[in-house]
Design an enzyme around this catalytic site. Structure first.
Site, PDB file in Angstrom:
ATOM      1  N   TRP A 103       0.819  -1.219   0.000  1.00 17.56           N
ATOM      2  CA  TRP A 103       0.000   0.000   0.000  1.00 17.56           C
ATOM      3  C   TRP A 103       0.848   1.261   0.000  1.00 17.56           C
ATOM      4  CZ3 TRP A 103      -4.131  -1.393  -2.072  1.00 17.56           C
ATOM      5  CH2 TRP A 103      -4.699  -2.633  -1.777  1.00 17.56           C
ATOM      6  N   ASP A 170      -1.860   6.717   6.550  1.00 17.25           N
ATOM      7  CA  ASP A 170      -2.869   5.780   6.031  1.00 17.25           C
ATOM      8  C   ASP A 170      -3.137   4.792   7.155  1.00 17.25           C
ATOM      9  OD1 ASP A 170      -4.337   3.755   4.911  1.00 17.25           O
ATOM     10  OD2 ASP A 170      -2.953   3.335   3.255  1.00 17.25           O
ATOM     11  N   LYS A 194     -12.537  -2.159   7.583  1.00 16.27           N
ATOM     12  CA  LYS A 194     -11.870  -3.050   8.534  1.00 16.27           C
ATOM     13  C   LYS A 194     -12.382  -2.756   9.945  1.00 16.27           C
ATOM     14  CE  LYS A 194      -8.133  -2.736   5.254  1.00 16.27           C
ATOM     15  NZ  LYS A 194      -8.492  -3.803   4.377  1.00 16.27           N
TER      16      LYS A 194
HETATM   17  N1  PMP Z   1      -4.241   1.165   2.503  1.00 18.10           N
HETATM   18  C1  PMP Z   1      -4.223   0.081   3.302  1.00 18.10           C
HETATM   19  C2  PMP Z   1      -3.315   0.072   4.500  1.00 18.10           C
HETATM   20  C3  PMP Z   1      -5.034  -1.016   2.994  1.00 18.10           C
HETATM   21  O1  PMP Z   1      -5.038  -2.097   3.785  1.00 18.10           O
HETATM   22  C4  PMP Z   1      -5.852  -0.966   1.846  1.00 18.10           C
HETATM   23  C5  PMP Z   1      -6.714  -2.134   1.450  1.00 18.10           C
HETATM   24  N2  PMP Z   1      -7.640  -2.500   2.303  1.00 18.10           N
HETATM   25  C6  PMP Z   1      -5.842   0.184   1.061  1.00 18.10           C
HETATM   26  C7  PMP Z   1      -5.026   1.229   1.430  1.00 18.10           C
HETATM   27  C8  PMP Z   1      -6.722   0.303  -0.161  1.00 18.10           C
HETATM   28  O2  PMP Z   1      -8.011   0.498   0.292  1.00 18.10           O
HETATM   29  P1  PMP Z   1      -9.287   0.560  -0.680  1.00 18.10           P
HETATM   30  O3  PMP Z   1      -9.497  -0.815  -1.197  1.00 18.10           O
HETATM   31  O4  PMP Z   1     -10.353   1.046   0.249  1.00 18.10           O
HETATM   32  O5  PMP Z   1      -8.995   1.538  -1.778  1.00 18.10           O
END
Ligand code: PMP
Length: 357
Positions: A103, A170, A194
């Protein structure tokens, strides 16, 4: 009889049973309005109260004052990888970013579309099994971006870096997992799916004074200032997802807030990591001090036994424990709503599997 399931999904993931029941009831009759939560106008007083209460609880849990605004946006945390630099970074600035896994790497790539980027930590040398806490942040950095919990790799920052740059977090996979000094951050974002609720909404908490410092023309839907002016109702928001977040936020407070979350999360994580560390059949390569209390990533010592272990997990109702496709092994996610008894059941299964091989 239905077999009891233990939900270790990495996200979307387990939610408190009461939240599911309240959300289900609101689909039929929201707050005795005789209408479904899916049928009410987003500008009706009923829904404005939902947004306002959710914002109030977020600020209370985080100990934030009116210097900060709470927004409920769409596009996932993935949109924040570009919305953050679009609003904060230009060619005269510099984004310092920690690339500690899947990420963080996406945050690096998207920021590069808007201005200069310096990767101040890249832990790929050891397959992202640790957090590098010694960062060389250039003095002209506009902001430092960290992924507070690396969902895929199973690492977590347990105290945050000090910097004179703005600090962006994040927190998608560890928001509200414990008390922390949220005021260290200038902007925090988290996909709800989550620890906060259902997929479809992303929370952004931003310190207002950091906005409007660059000249770029920003489309209204991507401009944090426009969302703030509109009270997070710039356009039709994901009404149901925001409502599920409100129910989850109320649940967190009813459990005793972030201190209660931390107590439960530490108990679960200690039980699981102790079970792994005391078994010769399993091993966790993550540096002990950097292990995530949300997502435990570990392996079978004899990798040829992995498939058999996963098959046993499936048979015993242990859901979502296969590691991320690029990492492999086992990943057990232990978000706030996961009961201690699920981790106990999983550890018992590990022990009985280890005895038989
Ligand atoms: N950042 C983190 C730390 C994640 O775990 C995730 C995926 N769950 C994301 C970003 C991307 O999130 P999304 O699928 O809501 O775009």
């Amino acid at each position: 009889t239905i077999m009891q399931l233990h939900n270790f999904n990495s996200g979307p993931s387990i939610l408190p049973q009461e939240v599911l029941e309240q959300a289900a009831a609101a689909i039929h009759n929201f707050n005795n309005t005789g209408l479904s939560i899916l049928e009410i106008g987003h500008r009706s007083s009923h829904f404005v109260e939902v947004v306002t209460e959710a914002q109030t609880i977020v600020k209370r849990l985080m100990g934030l004052d009116d210097a900060y605004e709470v927004l409920f946006l769409q596009g996932g945390a993935t949109m924040q990888f570009m919305q953050v630099p679009m609003n904060l970074l230009d060619e005269n600035g510099l984004a310092a970013i920690c690339d500690n896994g899947v990420w963080g790497n996406k945050a690096v790539k998207e920021a590069g579309l808007f201005g200069p980027v310096k990767v101040v930590s890249d832990t790929a040398d050891k397959k992202h099994t640790y957090i590098n806490k010694v960062l060389d942040i250039p003095s002209n950095a506009t902001y430092l971006h960290i992924t507070t919990n690396n969902t895929v790799e199973g690492t977590q920052w347990h105290s945050y870096p000090q910097t004179s740059a703005l600090l962006i977090g994040d927190m998608s996979s560890d928001i509200f997992c414990r008390p922390t000094n949220f005021k260290q951050f200038d902007l925090i974002y988290a996909g709800a799916q989550k620890n906060m609720g259902a997929a479809g909404v992303t929370m952004v908490v931003v310190k207002k004074e950091i906005l409007g410092k660059i000249d770029r023309k920003i489309p209204a839907i991507l401009d944090y200032r426009k969302h703030i002016e509109a009270g997070s109702l710039l356009n039709t928001p994901p009404v149901f997802s925001i409502y599920v977040s409100l129910l989850t936020l109320r649940w967190i407070e009813a459990q005793g807030g972030l201190a209660a979350m931390e107590k439960l999360n530490l108990a679960k994580a200690n039980l699981l990591y102790n079970t792994i560390d005391s078994s010769t059949a399993f091993h966790c390569p993550i540096a002990k001090e950097d292990r995530s209390i949300m997502n435990a990533v570990f392996f079978l010592t004899d990798t040829s036994k992995e498939e058999a272990f996963l098959a046993l997990c499936k048979k015993e109702g242990m859901i979502g424990v296969k590691g991320y496709r690029t990492v492999g092994g086992i990943r057990v996610s232990m978000y706030n709503a996961l009961p201690y008894s699920s981790v106990e059941a999983f550890c018992d299964l590990m022990k009985s599997f280890a005895e038989k091989i």
